[in-house]
Design a protein around this motif. Structure first.
Motif, PDB file in Angstrom:
ATOM      1  N   UNK A  11       0.830  -1.207   0.000  1.00 17.65           N
ATOM      2  CA  UNK A  11       0.000   0.000   0.000  1.00 17.65           C
ATOM      3  C   UNK A  11       0.862   1.254   0.000  1.00 17.65           C
ATOM      4  N   UNK A  12       1.942   1.223   0.764  1.00 12.22           N
ATOM      5  CA  UNK A  12       2.841   2.379   0.849  1.00 12.22           C
ATOM      6  C   UNK A  12       3.520   2.631  -0.501  1.00 12.22           C
ATOM      7  N   UNK A  18       1.707   6.552  -6.935  1.00 15.09           N
ATOM      8  CA  UNK A  18       0.563   7.351  -7.407  1.00 15.09           C
ATOM      9  C   UNK A  18       0.761   8.839  -7.106  1.00 15.09           C
ATOM     10  N   UNK A  19       1.375   9.148  -5.962  1.00 14.27           N
ATOM     11  CA  UNK A  19       1.608  10.567  -5.640  1.00 14.27           C
ATOM     12  C   UNK A  19       2.577  11.195  -6.641  1.00 14.27           C
ATOM     13  N   UNK A  20       3.531  10.413  -7.135  1.00 15.80           N
ATOM     14  CA  UNK A  20       4.455  10.930  -8.142  1.00 15.80           C
ATOM     15  C   UNK A  20       3.737  11.211  -9.463  1.00 15.80           C
ATOM     16  N   UNK A  21       2.785  10.366  -9.792  1.00 15.32           N
ATOM     17  CA  UNK A  21       1.994  10.578 -11.012  1.00 15.32           C
ATOM     18  C   UNK A  21       1.068  11.776 -10.821  1.00 15.32           C
TER      19      UNK A  21
END
Length: 91
Positions: A11-12, A18-21
Motif C-alpha cells: 500500500x505504501x 501514485x503521488x508521483x503521477x
C-alpha cells in the motif's frame, strides 16, 4: 518494445508511486516503475564495478611489496607529525 507485466505493490509503495503521477513528475505508474528499475540497474552495475575494483586493488596489494609493522608505524608517525604541522600553520 514494451512488455506487459503484473506486479504487486505494498500500500505504501502504491501510494508513493501514485503521488508521483498525481504531482506530474511521471506520466503513469509504468513510468515510475521503469525509472525505479533503471535506477536499481545502474546501482547494481556500479556496485559490481566497485567490487571488481576493490578485488583488483586487494590483488595488487597482496602481490606488491610488503611493509613491516615497524616501517608502517614510522610512516604513520611521520604522517601525523606533518598533519600537526599543517594544522599549526593554518591556525
Amino acid at each position: 518494445m514494451s512488455i506487459k507485466s503484473s506486479i504487486s505493490l505494498t500500500e505504501q509503495q502504491n501510494a508513493f508511486a501514485r503521488s508521483l503521477v498525481e504531482s506530474g513528475q511521471y506520466s503513469s505508474l509504468s513510468s515510475v516503475l521503469q525509472q525505479g528499475l533503471e535506477l536499481l540497474r545502474q546501482k547494481t552495475e556500479l556496485e559490481a564495478l566497485e567490487a571488481q575494483a576493490l578485488r583488483e586493488l586487494i590483488r595488487k596489494r597482496l602481490n606488491g611489496p610488503a611493509v613491516s609493522a615497524t616501517e608502517m608505524e614510522g610512516r604513520l608517525e611521520a604522517l601525523i607529525e606533518r598533519k600537526r604541522r599543517d594544522l599549526s600553520v593554518d591556525a
